[in-house]
Design a protein around this motif. Structure first.
Motif, mmCIF file in Angstrom:
data_model
loop_
_atom_site.group_PDB
_atom_site.id
_atom_site.type_symbol
_atom_site.label_atom_id
_atom_site.label_comp_id
_atom_site.label_asym_id
_atom_site.label_seq_id
_atom_site.Cartn_x
_atom_site.Cartn_y
_atom_site.Cartn_z
ATOM 1 N N LEU A 132 -23.895 6.388 34.024
ATOM 2 C CA LEU A 132 -23.825 6.841 35.417
ATOM 3 C C LEU A 132 -25.179 7.266 35.972
ATOM 4 C CD1 LEU A 132 -20.453 8.790 35.330
ATOM 5 C CD2 LEU A 132 -20.923 6.609 36.464
ATOM 6 N N LEU A 133 -26.182 7.319 35.123
ATOM 7 C CA LEU A 133 -27.532 7.652 35.589
ATOM 8 C C LEU A 133 -28.229 6.444 36.214
ATOM 9 C CD1 LEU A 133 -28.808 9.858 32.613
ATOM 10 C CD2 LEU A 133 -27.913 10.626 34.826
ATOM 11 N N TYR A 134 -27.633 5.252 36.047
ATOM 12 C CA TYR A 134 -28.217 4.029 36.582
ATOM 13 C C TYR A 134 -27.399 3.578 37.787
ATOM 14 C CZ TYR A 134 -30.613 3.754 32.069
ATOM 15 O OH TYR A 134 -31.370 4.013 30.964
ATOM 16 N N ALA A 135 -28.066 3.390 38.917
ATOM 17 C CA ALA A 135 -27.344 3.005 40.133
ATOM 18 C C ALA A 135 -28.053 1.854 40.838
ATOM 19 C CB ALA A 135 -27.224 4.197 41.074
ATOM 20 N N LEU A 136 -27.280 1.053 41.555
ATOM 21 C CA LEU A 136 -27.791 -0.028 42.395
ATOM 22 C C LEU A 136 -27.001 -0.007 43.706
ATOM 23 C CD1 LEU A 136 -28.159 -3.154 40.051
ATOM 24 C CD2 LEU A 136 -30.008 -1.843 41.092
ATOM 25 N N PRO A 137 -27.548 -0.617 44.765
ATOM 26 C CA PRO A 137 -26.766 -0.735 46.003
ATOM 27 C C PRO A 137 -25.450 -1.460 45.731
ATOM 28 C CG PRO A 137 -29.062 -1.316 46.401
ATOM 29 C CD PRO A 137 -28.915 -1.159 44.920
ATOM 30 N N LYS A 138 -24.369 -1.021 46.372
ATOM 31 C CA LYS A 138 -23.055 -1.610 46.141
ATOM 32 C C LYS A 138 -23.041 -3.069 46.572
ATOM 33 C CE LYS A 138 -18.126 -0.917 47.012
ATOM 34 N NZ LYS A 138 -17.807 -0.955 45.571
ATOM 35 N N VAL A 139 -22.479 -3.907 45.729
ATOM 36 C CA VAL A 139 -22.356 -5.333 46.028
ATOM 37 C C VAL A 139 -21.121 -5.557 46.891
ATOM 38 C CG1 VAL A 139 -21.985 -7.628 45.028
ATOM 39 C CG2 VAL A 139 -23.512 -6.000 43.894
ATOM 40 N N GLN A 140 -21.289 -6.286 47.995
ATOM 41 C CA GLN A 140 -20.155 -6.611 48.858
ATOM 42 C C GLN A 140 -19.406 -7.791 48.251
ATOM 43 O OE1 GLN A 140 -19.223 -4.674 51.461
ATOM 44 N NE2 GLN A 140 -20.870 -3.389 50.660
ATOM 45 N N LYS A 141 -18.459 -7.473 47.412
ATOM 46 C CA LYS A 141 -17.733 -8.477 46.645
ATOM 47 C C LYS A 141 -16.574 -9.048 47.458
ATOM 48 C CE LYS A 141 -14.950 -8.656 42.415
ATOM 49 N NZ LYS A 141 -13.666 -8.706 43.136
ATOM 50 N N LEU A 142 -16.379 -10.359 47.364
ATOM 51 C CA LEU A 142 -15.248 -10.996 48.012
ATOM 52 C C LEU A 142 -13.963 -10.650 47.274
ATOM 53 C CD1 LEU A 142 -16.756 -14.546 48.639
ATOM 54 C CD2 LEU A 142 -16.651 -12.633 50.242
ATOM 55 N N SER A 143 -12.857 -10.557 48.004
ATOM 56 C CA SER A 143 -11.569 -10.263 47.378
ATOM 57 C C SER A 143 -11.125 -11.433 46.511
ATOM 58 C CB SER A 143 -10.509 -9.988 48.449
ATOM 59 O OG SER A 143 -10.870 -8.862 49.212
ATOM 60 N N PHE A 144 -10.572 -11.118 45.352
ATOM 61 C CA PHE A 144 -10.077 -12.164 44.454
ATOM 62 C C PHE A 144 -8.711 -12.626 44.926
ATOM 63 C CE2 PHE A 144 -8.105 -13.981 40.708
ATOM 64 C CZ PHE A 144 -9.143 -14.686 40.134
ATOM 65 N N ARG A 145 -8.568 -13.940 45.104
ATOM 66 C CA ARG A 145 -7.283 -14.482 45.550
ATOM 67 C C ARG A 145 -6.372 -14.720 44.357
ATOM 68 N NH1 ARG A 145 -6.529 -18.841 47.226
ATOM 69 N NH2 ARG A 145 -8.396 -20.054 46.892
ATOM 70 N N LYS A 146 -5.222 -14.087 44.358
ATOM 71 C CA LYS A 146 -4.307 -14.239 43.234
ATOM 72 C C LYS A 146 -3.632 -15.606 43.228
ATOM 73 C CE LYS A 146 -3.331 -9.308 42.717
ATOM 74 N NZ LYS A 146 -4.106 -9.217 41.476
#
Length: 260
Positions: A132-146
């Motif tokens: 948890l000491l390592y952080a990056l900008p949040k990736v805008q992930k596409l929703s997984f289609r079931k």
């Protein structure tokens, strides 16, 4: 906060026939950086093998978006950070950048910690606190289609695949990257049958639901429609892995002209 980086020199095996970085090379780097990152979290005096015996790590989902291009000889860097940790699940983020900091690719990887008998266990505290000491900008992930079978697919194909010993990892199951590599190879074959060629892969997303091993007899269903190839790996009629590739295609005539 801390920072984890892995430096890359783009080699001949990392580029395609046009001299540009391939999407599979990027995924390979994300995988290698992930392993180094996780190993680096283990306190001194504790062996990696002992951790894996107590709490094997299972890859659940991989997402990647390919944004920019790189050429042979360029120097790049992979950055790894932790998005969040909840119970047994760890969510990692990746960034591939050139020397100027330009983003070339980004992705996420979710992992589960399990006991030797397959039960979920919480992420060990000694790893969680450090991760948890390592952080990056949040990736805008596409929703997984079931629902993976594309309605009105322009083309579809079914193939058989038996993983080799080279497809497995140190724990004996098929490494996630080899599912994706196989999906890419078969996608090219499907597109070729449909009168197109694979020009580029823009993004990928795969979920691993059931482990597969050397010698398993698997069925692979592929569907192409709307610049997307859906891929489903089945083992004993149960879905083991499913996912999709967002692709750009070219007609065979266009591909021939581009190759000149």
């Amino acid at each position: 906060m801390k920072e984890f980086t892995m430096e890359i020199d783009v080699s001949e095996q990392d580029v395609g026939r046009k001299g540009l970085l391939t999407w599979l090379a990027v995924l390979g780097w994300f995988g290698a950086a992930r392993e180094l990152f996780l190993v680096g979290l283990i306190p001194e005096g504790i062996k990696v093998g002992d951790i894996l015996k107590m709490t094997p790590i299972a890859t659940c989902e991989i997402f990647a978006r390919f944004i920019g291009e790189a050429k042979l000889g360029e120097k790049l860097v992979v950055r790894v950070g932790t998005e969040k940790i909840t119970g047994a699940a760890t969510y990692l983020a990746f960034r591939l950048e050139d020397q100027s900091g330009r983003l070339l690719a980004e992705g996420t990887n979710s992992l589960l910690f399990v006991s030797p008998d397959g039960a979920l266990v919480n992420v060990p505290g000694m790893l969680k606190d450090e991760a948890l000491l390592y952080a990056l900008p949040k990736v805008q992930k596409l929703s997984f289609r079931k629902e993976m079978e594309i309605e009105g697919a322009a083309a579809r194909m079914q193939k058989k695949w038996m993983p080799t010993i080279q497809d497995t990892n140190c724990l004996g199951d098929v490494y996630w990257l080899n599912f994706v590599r196989q999906a890419g190879r078969l996608s090219e074959e499907l597109l070729h049958q449909a009168g197109s060629e694979l020009a580029s892969v823009r993004s990928i997303n795969f979920q691993l639901r059931k482990p597969a091993f050397f010698g398993d007899r698997m069925k692979v269903d592929l569907f192409f429609g709307q610049n997307e190839v859906a891929v489903i790996f089945k083992k004993e009629e149960e879905v083991a892995v499913s996912g999709w590739l967002e692709v750009e295609t070219a007609s065979r005539n266009q591909e021939a002209i581009l190759a000149l």
